[in-house]
Design an enzyme around this catalytic site. Structure first.
Site, short mmCIF file in Angstrom:
data_model
loop_
_atom_site.label_atom_id
_atom_site.label_comp_id
_atom_site.label_asym_id
_atom_site.label_seq_id
_atom_site.Cartn_x
_atom_site.Cartn_y
_atom_site.Cartn_z
CG ASN A 206 8.68 -7.31 -1.95
OD1 ASN A 206 8.88 -6.70 -0.91
ND2 ASN A 206 8.08 -8.50 -1.99
CG ASP A 275 1.34 -11.79 -5.73
OD1 ASP A 275 0.89 -12.18 -4.63
OD2 ASP A 275 1.19 -10.63 -6.15
CG ASP A 305 -3.45 -14.63 -0.81
OD1 ASP A 305 -3.24 -14.29 0.38
OD2 ASP A 305 -3.93 -13.86 -1.66
CG PHE A 323 -1.62 -3.62 4.87
CD1 PHE A 323 -1.40 -2.27 5.06
CD2 PHE A 323 -1.58 -4.46 5.99
CE1 PHE A 323 -1.16 -1.76 6.32
CE2 PHE A 323 -1.34 -3.95 7.25
CZ PHE A 323 -1.12 -2.60 7.42
CE LYS A 337 -5.20 -6.65 -3.84
NZ LYS A 337 -4.04 -5.79 -3.88
N1 CTP Z 1 -0.73 -11.43 0.75
C1 CTP Z 1 -0.42 -12.68 1.24
N2 CTP Z 1 0.09 -13.65 0.40
C2 CTP Z 1 0.28 -13.37 -0.90
C3 CTP Z 1 -0.03 -12.09 -1.41
C4 CTP Z 1 -0.53 -11.14 -0.55
O1 CTP Z 1 -0.58 -12.93 2.44
N3 CTP Z 1 0.78 -14.30 -1.69
C5 CTP Z 1 -1.35 -10.45 1.66
C6 CTP Z 1 -0.50 -9.24 1.96
O2 CTP Z 1 0.21 -9.42 3.16
C7 CTP Z 1 -1.55 -8.14 2.10
C8 CTP Z 1 -2.65 -8.56 1.17
O3 CTP Z 1 -2.49 -9.95 1.01
O4 CTP Z 1 -2.11 -8.10 3.40
C9 CTP Z 1 -2.68 -7.88 -0.17
O5 CTP Z 1 -1.48 -7.95 -0.81
P1 CTP Z 1 -1.26 -7.26 -2.26
O6 CTP Z 1 0.09 -7.56 -2.72
O7 CTP Z 1 -1.69 -5.85 -2.21
O8 CTP Z 1 -2.31 -8.00 -3.11
P2 CTP Z 1 -2.21 -9.28 -4.00
O9 CTP Z 1 -3.09 -10.29 -3.38
O10 CTP Z 1 -0.80 -9.68 -4.22
O11 CTP Z 1 -2.87 -8.80 -5.37
P3 CTP Z 1 -2.26 -7.89 -6.54
O12 CTP Z 1 -0.82 -8.18 -6.68
O13 CTP Z 1 -3.10 -8.31 -7.71
O14 CTP Z 1 -2.55 -6.48 -6.17
#
Ligand code: CTP
Length: 399
Positions: A206, A275, A305, A323, A337
């Protein structure tokens, strides 16, 4: 924090612009006072525009303030003279106050730091060395010049140190490290993207730049913390002083972050973790024609996660901040979240339409179990400081 920056007449005067910027990045309010000779090298309007304040030039040029040197001297937490010529070093040592800069130095009771910059023979001259020794003996902090090729063509000591090093030194002088909120604490930051291989040359990733992670690392260092950054591939440099652990995939990020988390006091998840990852990473490059089936439909599996795992496994007293980058219903998603990730705080910000990714400014809100605090649009560096301050407040509430 208020820093008074004195600029004297030397070719390195232009570097004072960068010092000013570095100080502002650390949220310092900087005012500038210049000698007449300094204005021959850089115009006062440059410093006025950069600092957002009028520049002090003369003891007599201010109609509203008849004693500007006393006001400047009183309204600063530290006075930095950089670059400082041999002439001004001599005046300071002799207590001469024949212009606004030297009068202010004499009247100033805040800590004084000078960064001499000059020709090597002028620097090595017995008079200059004796003047510097006098200043040191009086408690003035003298930043030794570096050696190298000087503007005059000679090689030797006399170069101004790097603006970032000067800025760090004067910030430390204005607010000693020992007095800062996170001294003795360990802050772990995940940062940047993760890279999930399809084969040895292709991957899913990304656009995360790592800018927020770097700003957080700087803010945590400025607060006196030991800092570990577990980062996916980025093209920026993290601040000196932070331990950087480079990773590629989400699983590597989790493994390294877990290790660093064992003695962390604050964990901030600023990484844009993928993800999902390809279910299979081919050992050889997939070829079009032969491997079309693998290239046109890539089965994905969920990644761990990272933040949620660290928050679930945390030791008592650890603060976890995440975040939420959202395009819509920002606060509602952030509240979800906060609960799902078991975090103490979620920094919610809106992304898309040019907002947040790769930009220098951010508009965010702090979402905690106590409520929502909306912040105005501000530079990333300032937001990072607010996040670290808030996390440090949450930490002191738990201990
Ligand atoms: N994060 C993480 N590990 C993942 C996904 C997210 O540690 N596999 C952490 C990011 O560093 C951030 C937070 O979780 O602090 C939220 O990330 P975000 O991408 O906004 O949320 P997601 O959990 O991926 O949910 P979605 O894609 O449904 O918005």
């Amino acid at each position: 924090m208020r820093i008074l920056l004195g600029v004297t007449g030397c070719i390195a005067a232009y570097k004072a612009c960068e010092i000013l910027r570095e100080l502002q990045r650390a949220d310092a309010d900087v005012r500038v006072v210049m000698t007449e000779a300094a204005t021959r090298f850089v115009g006062a309007p440059t410093f006025a525009a950069l600092s957002g304040h009028p520049v002090g030039l003369s003891l007599f040029d201010n109609a509203t303030d008849p004693i500007p040197h006393i006001r400047l001297a009183e309204e600063c937490d530290a006075f930095l003279i950089a670059p400082c010529t041999a002439n001004v070093v001599a005046k300071l040592a002799g207590g001469i106050a024949d212009d606004l800069l030297t009068s202010t130095a004499l009247a100033c009771t805040a800590p004084l730091m000078v960064a001499p910059a000059m020709n090597v023979h002028m620097y090595e001259n017995a008079a200059t060395q004796s003047n510097l020794a006098t200043l040191r003996a009086r408690g003035v902090q003298v930043l030794d010049p570096q050696s190298g090729r000087l503007a005059c063509g000679e090689v030797g000591a006399g170069k101004l140190p790097e603006p970032s090093a000067i800025a760090r030194a004067v910030l430390e002088l204005a607010e000693p490290l020992a007095a800062r909120a996170l001294v003795g604490r360990h802050v772990l930051i995940t940062s940047g993207p993760t890279v999930e291989p399809i084969d040895p040359v292709r991957f899913i990733s990304n656009r995360s730049s790592g800018k927020m992670g770097a700003a957080l690392a700087q803010a945590a260092l400025d607060a006196g913390a030991r800092v570990t950054v577990v980062s996916g591939p980025v093209s920026l440099l993290y601040p000196d002083g932070a331990t950087v652990v480079s990773v590629e995939t989400a699983r590597e990020m989790l493994e390294q972050a877990r290790r660093a988390a064992s003695d962390a006091d604050i964990i901030v998840g600023a990484a844009a973790v993928a993800d999902h990852r390809p279910a299979v990473s081919a050992p050889q490059k997939l070829k079009k024609g032969t491997d079309d089936a693998e290239l046109t439909a890539i089965p994905l599996v969920a990644n761990p996660d990272v933040l949620r795992t660290l928050a679930t496994d945390r030791r008592p007293g650890q603060i976890v901040v995440g975040f939420a980058a959202e395009t819509d219903q920002v606060l509602a998603h952030a509240e979800m979240k906060l609960r799902y990730k078991h975090a103490d705080m979620i920094v919610a910000n809106e992304v898309g339409n040019g907002k947040a990714f790769g930009t220098d400014d951010d508009k965010a809100a702090f979402v905690t179990s106590a409520g929502i605090e909306e912040l105005p649009l501000m530079p990333k560096a300032q937001l990072a400081q607010r996040i670290i301050t808030k996390a440090s407040d949450l930490l002191s509430e738990t201990s």
